[in-house]
Design a protein around this motif. Structure first.
Motif, short mmCIF file in Angstrom:
data_model
loop_
_atom_site.label_atom_id
_atom_site.label_comp_id
_atom_site.label_asym_id
_atom_site.label_seq_id
_atom_site.Cartn_x
_atom_site.Cartn_y
_atom_site.Cartn_z
N LEU A 98 51.74 45.59 11.05
CA LEU A 98 51.94 46.41 11.42
C LEU A 98 51.08 47.48 9.86
CD1 LEU A 98 55.54 47.56 12.88
CD2 LEU A 98 53.37 46.94 13.46
N SER A 99 50.54 46.17 9.33
CA SER A 99 49.84 46.71 7.77
C SER A 99 48.60 47.56 8.72
CB SER A 99 49.71 46.34 7.30
OG SER A 99 49.51 46.38 5.81
N ARG A 100 47.89 48.47 7.67
CA ARG A 100 46.83 49.18 7.09
C ARG A 100 45.83 48.96 6.40
NH1 ARG A 100 47.07 54.18 12.01
NH2 ARG A 100 47.97 53.22 13.27
N SER A 101 46.62 48.23 5.26
CA SER A 101 46.09 47.84 3.84
C SER A 101 45.07 47.51 3.83
CB SER A 101 46.99 47.22 3.40
OG SER A 101 47.40 46.48 1.69
N PRO A 102 43.87 47.59 3.30
CA PRO A 102 42.96 46.36 3.21
C PRO A 102 43.17 45.22 2.41
CG PRO A 102 42.60 48.54 1.27
CD PRO A 102 44.04 48.42 2.25
N GLU A 103 44.61 45.20 2.03
CA GLU A 103 44.64 43.11 1.21
C GLU A 103 45.46 42.81 2.50
OE1 GLU A 103 45.99 44.85 -2.94
OE2 GLU A 103 44.23 44.96 -3.83
N GLN A 104 45.87 43.42 3.61
CA GLN A 104 46.68 42.55 4.08
C GLN A 104 45.97 42.86 5.64
OE1 GLN A 104 50.15 44.59 3.63
NE2 GLN A 104 51.09 43.42 2.44
N THR A 105 45.15 41.24 5.79
CA THR A 105 44.07 41.36 6.95
C THR A 105 43.71 39.57 7.68
OG1 THR A 105 41.68 41.57 5.79
CG2 THR A 105 43.14 43.39 6.21
N ALA A 106 42.90 39.37 8.38
CA ALA A 106 43.16 38.98 8.46
C ALA A 106 41.48 37.93 7.66
CB ALA A 106 42.06 38.35 9.67
N PHE A 107 40.85 38.52 6.92
CA PHE A 107 40.70 37.76 5.74
C PHE A 107 41.56 37.53 4.49
CE2 PHE A 107 38.84 37.83 1.26
CZ PHE A 107 37.53 37.67 1.57
N GLN A 108 42.54 37.79 4.23
CA GLN A 108 43.07 37.12 3.28
C GLN A 108 43.60 35.85 4.04
OE1 GLN A 108 43.43 40.48 4.06
NE2 GLN A 108 42.30 41.04 1.78
N ILE A 109 44.57 36.12 5.44
CA ILE A 109 45.27 34.55 5.66
C ILE A 109 44.37 33.96 6.12
CG2 ILE A 109 45.72 34.44 8.13
CD1 ILE A 109 46.88 36.77 8.44
N ALA A 110 43.07 34.12 6.22
CA ALA A 110 41.70 32.89 6.84
C ALA A 110 41.53 32.36 5.20
CB ALA A 110 40.49 34.01 7.16
N LEU A 111 41.16 32.93 3.71
CA LEU A 111 40.70 32.02 2.75
C LEU A 111 41.93 32.35 2.51
CD1 LEU A 111 38.36 33.55 4.39
CD2 LEU A 111 37.23 33.64 1.67
N ASN A 112 42.84 32.48 2.72
CA ASN A 112 44.68 32.30 1.49
C ASN A 112 44.05 32.29 0.23
OD1 ASN A 112 47.15 30.79 0.94
ND2 ASN A 112 46.26 28.96 0.19
N THR A 113 43.97 34.32 0.29
CA THR A 113 43.78 34.58 -0.99
C THR A 113 44.62 36.21 -0.67
OG1 THR A 113 42.07 35.85 -2.07
CG2 THR A 113 41.47 36.05 0.49
N PRO A 114 45.44 36.40 -2.33
CA PRO A 114 45.91 38.21 -2.32
C PRO A 114 44.40 39.22 -2.28
CG PRO A 114 45.82 36.55 -4.17
CD PRO A 114 45.25 35.87 -3.73
#
Length: 453
Positions: free
Chosen positions: A191-207
């Motif tokens: 439910l987050s719309r933060s640019p730091e909480q996306t599929a990108f962070q999950i895929a690359l395992n990065t904050p």
């Protein structure tokens, strides 16, 4: 028995293909051929701008073909096709990374073809693996199988040769796609719309946000810069040609997040009466400055062109009636909160004569449309109607781009209603929308003086 949808699609396709032929003949373009190994002017939209009629006919004919496929193909076949679509990109990637594309471009007789056995020997590969890869590329129109297990480049595959536009469009973050179902339906960030909480962070395992991650991983910076340069370059000729720059009342154009300065250079070439400023992050402007000093030394020396560091999340330093601003492919990166911060910073710098030119997609919902309603756009005066994406297949690239921005930064491509809401919240109003011969439009904004009355 009436086959209403089939008949409509056939009529639309016949009409658009006839228009395509006429527009190509009018523009004195050679016929299109997949058998040719020579590039066609229409193959690179960064260097050739088609007539408005030709652009519309081409776009609508492709949309009709897409809808025809949706209508005729069985759902199960579509499921299978969707399941294997990832292999298409992997196969072209293989031809690029092995060097096969460049080798095929350099053979003495490029139309004759080279056997898979020869290619396997040249690059120390297994021919049993190579043939299915090449045939997958052939099925997608990227190479030709000239005889059994022999292959040649065709017209379209030349875009993948080193130095050409298609080679630079390869994107390094395809693994993100696999994380979308988990991110959307199961993750703590669903439910987050933060640019730091996306599929990108999950895929690359990065904050880190996508842009911060790139800064920390400079090995992807060059291919990513190439990607953005080509992606932006697709719209550059149309931006220069299709916006009425002579009506702009400010002497200075500021390109916010202007990258390497390609767009500003093209505008100055066509309209030398303007002065210009390219703004970007500190990490970018050193490269931009060196490029501009090399290619436009006189403009730099005379003060016609300046390059300066600026973070568009900070207040805009160029204030007043002297300046108009360009935001190309900036706003679609960001969710509404961040987009409003960026646009608001520019809005507070405007004078009464200033404009903000937002170059981005205007999404048109795929509602209550038939191919015949879209055919009307080709029978009107070329300036009377902009691109209409209501045929679902016409908006496939736009929809895909929206998904891409969503997974990277929680951004998306906005509809006109969404643009109006965003613009109004920043004390602006949309004064015009100029459709481009690209997937984007210029959304022209100015201060909303009516709000203060």
């Amino acid at each position: 028995m009436a086959h209403v949808e089939l008949d409509h699609l056939q009529a639309c396709l016949n009409f658009t293909l006839d228009t395509l032929r006429k527009e190509m003949d009018k523009s004195r373009l050679p016929p299109l051929s997949q058998q040719s190994s020579v590039a066609h002017p229409l193959d690179d939209s960064t260097t050739y701008l088609p007539s408005k009629g030709l652009f519309e006919a081409r776009r609508l004919s492709l949309a009709c073909l897409g809808e025809l496929k949706n209508l005729v193909q069985s759902p199960l076949d579509r499921c299978v096709e969707q399941m294997i679509v990832g292999y298409d990109a992997a196969c072209t990637d293989t031809l690029i990374k092995t060097g096969i594309i460049d080798y095929l471009s350099d053979v003495p007789n490029p139309s004759q073809g080279v056997s898979a056995t020869e290619l396997a020997s040249k690059f120390e590969l297994d021919p049993k693996k190579l043939v299915p890869i090449l045939r997958c590329c052939a099925a997608n129109g990227w190479v030709r199988e000239t005889c059994d297990s022999s292959f040649a480049l065709n017209r379209c595959s030349r875009t993948f040769i080193k130095g050409n536009a298609g080679r630079k469009m390869k994107f390094p973050f395809m693994s993100i796609i696999e994380t979308i179902p988990h991110w959307v339906a199961e993750s703590d960030w669903k439910l987050s719309r933060s640019p730091e909480q996306t599929a990108f962070q999950i895929a690359l395992n990065t904050p880190l946000s996508a842009f911060s991650w790139v800064v920390e991983n400079p090995e992807v910076l060059v291919p990513l810069a190439d990607h953005f340069q080509v992606f932006g370059g697709v719209s550059t000729p149309s931006i220069v040609a299709d916006y009425p720059w002579e009506q702009l009342q400010t002497p200075v154009i500021v390109d916010c997040g202007g990258g390497e300065g390609g767009l500003i250079s093209s505008i100055l070439d066509a309209h030398p009466s303007f002065r210009a400023i390219v703004q970007d992050m500190e990490s970018v402007v050193a490269l931009t400055s060196s490029i501009m000093k090399e290619h436009r030394p006189r403009d730099i020396e005379n003060g016609v062109l300046k390059v300066e560091a600026h973070d568009f999340f900070q207040p805009q330093p160029r204030i007043g009636n002297e300046y108009s601003f360009i935001l190309r492919h900036i706003m679609h990166d960001w969710p509404d909160k961040e987009a409003a911060m960026i646009l608001g910073n520019v809005a507070r710098a405007l004078g009464p004569k200033s404009k903000i030119l937002v170059v981005d997609t205007v999404v048109i919902p795929n509602i209550d449309s038939t191919p015949t309603t879209n055919m009307k756009s080709l029978t009107l005066d070329s300036g009377a109607k902009g691109p209409d994406d209501r045929i679902p297949s016409a908006s496939r690239i736009v929809s895909g781009l929206s998904m891409h921005m969503l997974t990277m930064l929680n951004g998306w491509e906005r509809s006109l209603r969404e643009w109006e809401k965003l613009v109004k919240g920043c004390g602006l109003r949309i004064t015009n929308v100029y459709p481009l011969r690209a997937y984007t439009s210029i959304i022209e904004c100015a201060l909303d003086t009516r709000a203060s009355l």
